[in-house]
Design a protein around this motif. Sequence first.
Motif, PDB file in Angstrom:
ATOM      1  N   VAL A  77       3.821 -54.023 -49.016  1.00 41.92           N
ATOM      2  CA  VAL A  77       2.678 -53.890 -48.125  1.00 41.92           C
ATOM      3  C   VAL A  77       1.422 -53.771 -48.983  1.00 41.92           C
ATOM      4  CG1 VAL A  77       1.508 -52.327 -46.535  1.00 41.92           C
ATOM      5  CG2 VAL A  77       3.895 -52.914 -46.156  1.00 41.92           C
TER       6      VAL A  77
ATOM      7  N   THR B 208      -6.442 -50.644 -43.466  1.00 39.27           N
ATOM      8  CA  THR B 208      -5.427 -51.466 -42.814  1.00 39.27           C
ATOM      9  C   THR B 208      -4.446 -51.898 -43.891  1.00 39.27           C
ATOM     10  OG1 THR B 208      -6.726 -53.474 -43.179  1.00 39.27           O
ATOM     11  CG2 THR B 208      -7.050 -52.322 -41.092  1.00 39.27           C
TER      12      THR B 208
ATOM     13  N   SER C 233      -1.181 -54.897 -44.607  1.00 41.39           N
ATOM     14  CA  SER C 233      -0.520 -56.099 -44.114  1.00 41.39           C
ATOM     15  C   SER C 233       0.710 -56.394 -44.985  1.00 41.39           C
ATOM     16  CB  SER C 233      -1.494 -57.286 -44.144  1.00 41.39           C
ATOM     17  OG  SER C 233      -1.897 -57.555 -45.475  1.00 41.39           O
ATOM     18  N   PRO C 234       1.766 -56.906 -44.339  1.00 37.49           N
ATOM     19  CA  PRO C 234       1.850 -57.124 -42.890  1.00 37.49           C
ATOM     20  C   PRO C 234       1.946 -55.793 -42.135  1.00 37.49           C
ATOM     21  CG  PRO C 234       3.972 -57.539 -43.906  1.00 37.49           C
ATOM     22  CD  PRO C 234       3.017 -57.291 -45.038  1.00 37.49           C
ATOM     23  N   ASN C 235       1.408 -55.773 -40.920  1.00 36.48           N
ATOM     24  CA  ASN C 235       1.411 -54.552 -40.101  1.00 36.48           C
ATOM     25  C   ASN C 235       2.470 -54.706 -39.019  1.00 36.48           C
ATOM     26  OD1 ASN C 235       0.910 -52.284 -38.613  1.00 36.48           O
ATOM     27  ND2 ASN C 235      -1.281 -52.647 -38.376  1.00 36.48           N
ATOM     28  N   LYS C 236       3.566 -53.967 -39.116  1.00 35.08           N
ATOM     29  CA  LYS C 236       4.644 -54.050 -38.137  1.00 35.08           C
ATOM     30  C   LYS C 236       5.370 -52.716 -38.081  1.00 35.08           C
ATOM     31  CE  LYS C 236       7.576 -56.351 -41.615  1.00 35.08           C
ATOM     32  NZ  LYS C 236       8.434 -57.521 -41.871  1.00 35.08           N
TER      33      LYS C 236
END
Length: 565
Positions: free
Chosen positions: A329, A315, A317-320
Motif C-alpha cells: 500500500v 489516502t 492506494s489501493p484502498n479496499k
Amino acid sequence: MMTYYNVSTTVNYTCNSGFTLIGSNNVTCLPTLSWSTQPVCAINCPSPPTIVNGGIQNQVSGYKNGDNIQYVCNANYVMVRPRSGTNYGGNNTCLPTGIWMYRSRDYLPTCLPGCFNPPMFGAGNGTITPVKASYMVGDTVQYLCMLPYRIIGSTSNECVQAGNWLHNAGPECYDGCTDLPIIASNGDHMPIGRIHPTQTNVTYNCSENYSLKGDVNNRCLPPVHTWSQTTAPMCLRNCPTPPQVTGGTTTVVIDPIPGKSVAGMKVNYSCPADYAMQVTIMDNTCNSSGAWGSAAPVCVRSCGPPPTVTVGTNTFSPNKAVYFLNETVTYVCSNGLTLVGESTTQCKNDTKWTSTPPQCFASCQRPTTANGSLVLIQPDRASYREGTTITFTCRYNAKLTGKTNATCQRNTTWDAPLPQCGCGPPPHITVGTGTFTPSKPDFIPGEVVTYTCGNGFTLVGNSTTICQNDNSWSNQSPQCLTKCTRPTIATGSNVKIQPDQLEYLEGTNITFTCENNVTLSGVVSSTCLRNTTWDATLPTCGVVIPKMSLVLTLLCAVLVALISH
C-alpha cells in the motif's frame, strides 16, 4: 204442408239460411198420434275472434249457439289473461244471439314470448322456486339444495327469450367439495375430479427431480364442504448439495424444505479472522433450474486495512477492505500536506503490516522579505514544517518593531506577521506624481530619503526626510503640484489680476478687478486646476463712467424709487 198426417208419415225439416238444424231432420207420426222429437234451428255465429301468436284448438268451419272454443298459444309463447274481464282459461262461447261472448281484444287472452319447464337439477336433491306452468321473458327461478347438499353451478336461471333459458342445464346438489387447490406446475394429485365427496382425501405428488413443499394430503371436510388446506403445496426443483467454502463456514440461511437441497435454498459464506475470500462471494442461491449461482469461494490469509496516519490526513492506494499477503500500500498526504516517514507498507505473513504509518504535516513558505530588508530569519530556509518556530532579528542593530518569532500553523500560515527593522518605507507622495530615493523596504536611523517630482510637477514641502531613532520619519511627504500660467490680458484691457505673477500652483485662486471704475463683466475669480487650466474664463471691463455722470445716475435712481412709493 198438410193439415193431417197418417201414422208413420215422415216429415223432413230444413232451417233457413243463417241457422243450423240441431237434431234429426226427419220427424215421424207415431202410433200414439204424436210426433217424434222435433229438431231445433239454432242461429249461427261468425268465425271466432283470433289472437296474435296463438290459435283455436280443434277449430271447425262453423259454430252455432252454445258452441265453446279453446284458445291455445303457439310454441314458446305463454298465455296471459286479458286486460279486462275474467276469461282466465282462454275460452269463448257462441251466444244464442249469434255473437261470441268475447269479441274485443281487451277481453281476449294474449300470447307473449315465454319459457316452460326450467332446466332441472343434474344430480342431488333440490327445489326450484317459483314453480309455474309457464314463465314470461325476464322471469327468474332460484335453485336451492337441501342440507347437507351444496349447490354446484348457478343458483338462478332466467327466461331470456321465447323458449330459451339463460342456462341450458341446471346446477347439481352434491355432498362434497369443489375447487381443489392444485399444484401450479411439476406436480399432480389423486384422485382426479371436479367434485370430491365429503371425507375424500386427496394426495399430492411431484414429478421426477422435484420435491414437495407443503402438506401432502388435503381432505374434504363436512359439513362446511371446504378443504383442510386452502392452498396447494409447491413442487421445487431438486438441487445438488450446496458448494462449500474452502477454509471458511457455509451457513444455510433459507431452507425451503428442511433436509433437502431444492430451488430457493440460500447459503452464506464467511471466513475466520485474518482470512478473506480470494473472490468475494458472500452468498449463493439455487435457482429454479436446480443450479447454484456460483462456485464456492476460497478463504486465504489476509490483512485488514493498513493503519492510518496519526498526524494530518492521508489516502492510501489501493484502498479496499481486505489485502492479501505481500500486497503493498502506498500512502499519499492530502490537501498539500508533506509526508514524513515511510510512504509504503506491506501485508506480511503474520497478517501484520511491515511499518508504522507516516505522518502528514502542513508546511509554511519562508516569510517574504524584500531585497535589502534589515530583517534576519533564523533558521533561514525555503519552507518549514508545521510547528516550526522561526526567530526575527535586525541587521545593524536596528530597532525591531513587532514579534521576535513566529510559528508555522496547520493552515500553512504563520501565527505572527513579519516585524519591522528601523524605519519602513517613508511616507509616499499622496498628491501628484513623484518618487523617493533610495527605494528599499527598511532604513536604519540617520538615513535620508530625498523626494523628486515627475516632469511637469513642482515639489511643495520638504524634499527630504530622515529615519529617526524611534523608527519614525522626521517629515511628512511633500506634494507634487502642477502650475498654471498667468491668464493673457489683451492690450488696452482694464482687467487687473491679484496676485499678479507669471505662474500659479494648482489650487491657487486669483481675483479680477477693473481699473478706473470700469464695470467688470464675468467672474470675479478663477482657480488653477491639476490639468494646468483655469476653471473660469477671463472677464472683461466696460467703458469709463465720469464721476459727475455717476452722481447724476445715482440721484435719478433715488428719485424713481421715491416716486414709485
